[in-house]
Design a protein around this motif. Structure first.
Motif, PDB file in Angstrom:
ATOM      1  N   GLN A  34      14.842 -15.409 -18.836  1.00  0.00           N
ATOM      2  CA  GLN A  34      13.799 -16.405 -18.623  1.00  0.00           C
ATOM      3  C   GLN A  34      12.588 -15.814 -17.918  1.00  0.00           C
ATOM      4  OE1 GLN A  34      15.475 -19.800 -16.679  1.00  0.00           O
ATOM      5  NE2 GLN A  34      16.528 -20.503 -18.515  1.00  0.00           N
ATOM      6  N   GLN A  35      12.818 -14.770 -17.135  1.00  0.00           N
ATOM      7  CA  GLN A  35      11.720 -14.169 -16.397  1.00  0.00           C
ATOM      8  C   GLN A  35      10.830 -13.381 -17.333  1.00  0.00           C
ATOM      9  OE1 GLN A  35      13.025 -11.719 -13.157  1.00  0.00           O
ATOM     10  NE2 GLN A  35      10.981 -11.552 -12.273  1.00  0.00           N
ATOM     11  N   ASN A  36       9.518 -13.578 -17.187  1.00  0.00           N
ATOM     12  CA  ASN A  36       8.561 -12.862 -18.007  1.00  0.00           C
ATOM     13  C   ASN A  36       8.478 -11.398 -17.599  1.00  0.00           C
ATOM     14  OD1 ASN A  36       7.713 -15.077 -19.586  1.00  0.00           O
ATOM     15  ND2 ASN A  36       6.335 -15.752 -17.969  1.00  0.00           N
ATOM     16  N   ALA A  37       8.435 -10.505 -18.601  1.00  0.00           N
ATOM     17  CA  ALA A  37       8.346  -9.075 -18.329  1.00  0.00           C
ATOM     18  C   ALA A  37       6.947  -8.704 -17.838  1.00  0.00           C
ATOM     19  CB  ALA A  37       8.675  -8.295 -19.593  1.00  0.00           C
ATOM     20  N   THR A  38       6.900  -7.706 -16.961  1.00  0.00           N
ATOM     21  CA  THR A  38       5.628  -7.169 -16.480  1.00  0.00           C
ATOM     22  C   THR A  38       5.731  -5.656 -16.426  1.00  0.00           C
ATOM     23  OG1 THR A  38       6.281  -7.282 -14.171  1.00  0.00           O
ATOM     24  CG2 THR A  38       5.174  -9.211 -15.074  1.00  0.00           C
ATOM     25  N   GLU A  39       4.608  -5.017 -16.718  1.00  0.00           N
ATOM     26  CA  GLU A  39       4.490  -3.566 -16.620  1.00  0.00           C
ATOM     27  C   GLU A  39       3.087  -3.263 -16.095  1.00  0.00           C
ATOM     28  OE1 GLU A  39       6.496  -0.988 -17.102  1.00  0.00           O
ATOM     29  OE2 GLU A  39       8.235  -2.058 -17.918  1.00  0.00           O
ATOM     30  N   ASN A  40       3.014  -3.099 -14.788  1.00  0.00           N
ATOM     31  CA  ASN A  40       1.720  -2.796 -14.151  1.00  0.00           C
ATOM     32  C   ASN A  40       0.698  -3.883 -14.487  1.00  0.00           C
ATOM     33  OD1 ASN A  40       2.765  -0.314 -13.078  1.00  0.00           O
ATOM     34  ND2 ASN A  40       2.553   0.560 -15.117  1.00  0.00           N
ATOM     35  N   ARG A  41      -0.368  -3.552 -15.204  1.00  0.00           N
ATOM     36  CA  ARG A  41      -1.416  -4.533 -15.511  1.00  0.00           C
ATOM     37  C   ARG A  41      -1.086  -5.420 -16.704  1.00  0.00           C
ATOM     38  NH1 ARG A  41      -5.480  -2.615 -17.628  1.00  0.00           N
ATOM     39  NH2 ARG A  41      -4.751  -0.529 -18.140  1.00  0.00           N
ATOM     40  N   PHE A  42       0.040  -5.160 -17.336  1.00  0.00           N
ATOM     41  CA  PHE A  42       0.420  -5.903 -18.536  1.00  0.00           C
ATOM     42  C   PHE A  42       1.550  -6.879 -18.211  1.00  0.00           C
ATOM     43  CE2 PHE A  42      -1.980  -3.375 -21.554  1.00  0.00           C
ATOM     44  CZ  PHE A  42      -2.142  -2.183 -20.890  1.00  0.00           C
ATOM     45  N   SER A  43       1.407  -8.099 -18.648  1.00  0.00           N
ATOM     46  CA  SER A  43       2.457  -9.093 -18.463  1.00  0.00           C
ATOM     47  C   SER A  43       2.492  -9.998 -19.686  1.00  0.00           C
ATOM     48  CB  SER A  43       2.217  -9.917 -17.199  1.00  0.00           C
ATOM     49  OG  SER A  43       0.998 -10.626 -17.293  1.00  0.00           O
ATOM     50  N   VAL A  44       3.615 -10.670 -19.854  1.00  0.00           N
ATOM     51  CA  VAL A  44       3.752 -11.579 -20.997  1.00  0.00           C
ATOM     52  C   VAL A  44       4.005 -12.987 -20.497  1.00  0.00           C
ATOM     53  CG1 VAL A  44       4.598  -9.764 -22.520  1.00  0.00           C
ATOM     54  CG2 VAL A  44       6.249 -11.189 -21.260  1.00  0.00           C
ATOM     55  N   ASN A  45       3.671 -13.930 -21.353  1.00  0.00           N
ATOM     56  CA  ASN A  45       4.022 -15.335 -21.157  1.00  0.00           C
ATOM     57  C   ASN A  45       4.929 -15.705 -22.316  1.00  0.00           C
ATOM     58  OD1 ASN A  45       4.288 -18.010 -20.573  1.00  0.00           O
ATOM     59  ND2 ASN A  45       2.146 -18.534 -20.891  1.00  0.00           N
ATOM     60  N   PHE A  46       6.231 -15.723 -22.043  1.00  0.00           N
ATOM     61  CA  PHE A  46       7.238 -15.973 -23.068  1.00  0.00           C
ATOM     62  C   PHE A  46       7.664 -17.433 -23.002  1.00  0.00           C
ATOM     63  CE2 PHE A  46      10.529 -15.701 -25.931  1.00  0.00           C
ATOM     64  CZ  PHE A  46      11.805 -15.779 -25.389  1.00  0.00           C
ATOM     65  N   GLN A  47       7.392 -18.160 -24.061  1.00  0.00           N
ATOM     66  CA  GLN A  47       7.759 -19.567 -24.162  1.00  0.00           C
ATOM     67  C   GLN A  47       8.739 -19.703 -25.331  1.00  0.00           C
ATOM     68  OE1 GLN A  47       6.616 -21.968 -22.042  1.00  0.00           O
ATOM     69  NE2 GLN A  47       5.437 -20.416 -20.912  1.00  0.00           N
ATOM     70  N   LYS A  48      10.039 -19.650 -25.011  1.00  0.00           N
ATOM     71  CA  LYS A  48      11.044 -19.597 -26.071  1.00  0.00           C
ATOM     72  C   LYS A  48      11.045 -20.851 -26.939  1.00  0.00           C
ATOM     73  CE  LYS A  48      15.824 -18.195 -26.876  1.00  0.00           C
ATOM     74  NZ  LYS A  48      17.112 -17.793 -26.244  1.00  0.00           N
ATOM     75  N   ALA A  49      10.936 -21.998 -26.340  1.00  0.00           N
ATOM     76  CA  ALA A  49      10.979 -23.239 -27.123  1.00  0.00           C
ATOM     77  C   ALA A  49       9.786 -23.322 -28.065  1.00  0.00           C
ATOM     78  CB  ALA A  49      11.003 -24.440 -26.186  1.00  0.00           C
ATOM     79  N   ALA A  50       8.657 -22.858 -27.618  1.00  0.00           N
ATOM     80  CA  ALA A  50       7.441 -22.891 -28.434  1.00  0.00           C
ATOM     81  C   ALA A  50       7.340 -21.677 -29.345  1.00  0.00           C
ATOM     82  CB  ALA A  50       6.212 -22.975 -27.539  1.00  0.00           C
ATOM     83  N   LYS A  51       8.254 -20.709 -29.183  1.00  0.00           N
ATOM     84  CA  LYS A  51       8.240 -19.463 -29.943  1.00  0.00           C
ATOM     85  C   LYS A  51       6.876 -18.784 -29.816  1.00  0.00           C
ATOM     86  CE  LYS A  51      11.921 -20.942 -32.996  1.00  0.00           C
ATOM     87  NZ  LYS A  51      12.368 -21.275 -34.349  1.00  0.00           N
ATOM     88  N   SER A  52       6.488 -18.619 -28.573  1.00  0.00           N
ATOM     89  CA  SER A  52       5.199 -18.021 -28.262  1.00  0.00           C
ATOM     90  C   SER A  52       5.410 -16.840 -27.323  1.00  0.00           C
ATOM     91  CB  SER A  52       4.295 -19.063 -27.612  1.00  0.00           C
ATOM     92  OG  SER A  52       3.124 -18.498 -27.099  1.00  0.00           O
ATOM     93  N   PHE A  53       4.622 -15.788 -27.519  1.00  0.00           N
ATOM     94  CA  PHE A  53       4.816 -14.552 -26.750  1.00  0.00           C
ATOM     95  C   PHE A  53       3.456 -13.892 -26.583  1.00  0.00           C
ATOM     96  CE2 PHE A  53       7.091 -11.170 -24.929  1.00  0.00           C
ATOM     97  CZ  PHE A  53       6.788  -9.956 -25.534  1.00  0.00           C
ATOM     98  N   SER A  54       2.714 -14.292 -25.574  1.00  0.00           N
ATOM     99  CA  SER A  54       1.354 -13.776 -25.389  1.00  0.00           C
ATOM    100  C   SER A  54       1.351 -12.614 -24.397  1.00  0.00           C
ATOM    101  CB  SER A  54       0.409 -14.884 -24.929  1.00  0.00           C
ATOM    102  OG  SER A  54       0.850 -15.421 -23.703  1.00  0.00           O
ATOM    103  N   LEU A  55       0.373 -11.749 -24.563  1.00  0.00           N
ATOM    104  CA  LEU A  55       0.211 -10.566 -23.703  1.00  0.00           C
ATOM    105  C   LEU A  55      -1.044 -10.733 -22.861  1.00  0.00           C
ATOM    106  CD1 LEU A  55       0.990  -7.584 -22.941  1.00  0.00           C
ATOM    107  CD2 LEU A  55      -0.605  -6.884 -24.755  1.00  0.00           C
TER     108      LEU A  55
END
Lengths: 115, 111
Positions: free
Chosen positions: A56-77
């Protein structure tokens, strides 16, 4: 069949600002993996960030992070503090089997950084 | 770092020619992949191999074949090149569950 959609063919952002690239996907699976890859002018694809669907936790890598919304099937950077070196094509990708990654890619977003 | 080397950066061939695209990786990876990249279509998987002499079709195998006689080398073969095979071809390798490493691509033009 799985599909990955990137609706923004091109984006631009001022240097040091924040930009968000969108990605939606379609799958009937409950456990899968999502990726963002960067392709600079050198053409060599580079993994930016990876998200496991069961986390459930959104991944992060330094200046890059994601917004993962599984129900909406959305994965923004989200790219924070954009730098000139971030200029590239960005591809969202989906994989059902992790290890032996048969990736399904989106069509890409070309990101331009304005100095 | 892992190095995935594609033999040619640019290649121009005639229709009907047999074309070989070579990919070599230097880290003993068991998995190797061939993708083609087209504007507006993203990357699409042509073939992949998870061991020597093992291969599986990807999403668009028609018109292509592959060969993996040695672990480090994965070849993509266009038996009779056609203009609709003009594209960027990307090779990748992977060890187990680790991330994919890509080559720099071969831009193939079929005239």
């Amino acid at each position: 069949a799985q599909t990955v959609t990137q609706s923004q063919p091109e984006m631009s952002v001022q240097e040091a600002e924040t930009v968000t690239l969108s990605c939606t996907y379609d799958t009937s699976e409950s456990d899968y993996y999502l990726f963002w890859y960067k392709q600079p002018p050198s053409r060599q694809m580079i993994l930016v960030i990876r998200q496991e669907a069961y986390k459930q936790q959104n991944a992060t890598e330094n200046r890059f992070s994601v917004n993962f919304q599984k129900a909406a099937k959305s994965f923004s950077l989200k790219i924070s503090d954009s730098q000139l070196g971030d200029a590239a094509m960005y591809f969202c990708a989906y994989s059902f089997h992790f290890g032996n990654e048969k990736l399904t890619f989106g069509t890409g977003t070309r990101l331009t950084i304005i100095p | 770092d892992v190095k995935v080397t594609q033999s040619s950066r640019y290649l121009v061939k005639r229709t009907g020619e047999k074309v070989f695209l070579e990919c070599v990786q230097d880290m003993d990876h068991e998995n190797m992949f061939w993708y083609r990249q087209d504007p507006g279509l993203g990357l699409r998987l042509i073939y992949f191999s998870y061991d020597v002499k093992m291969k599986e079709k990807g999403d668009i195998p028609e018109g292509y074949s592959v060969s993996r006689e040695k672990k480090e080398r994965f070849s993509l073969i266009l038996e009779s090149a056609s203009t609709n095979q003009t594209s960027m071809y990307l090779c990748a390798s992977q060890h187990g569950r680790e991330k994919l490493f890509f080559g720099s691509g071969t831009q193939l033009s079929v005239l």
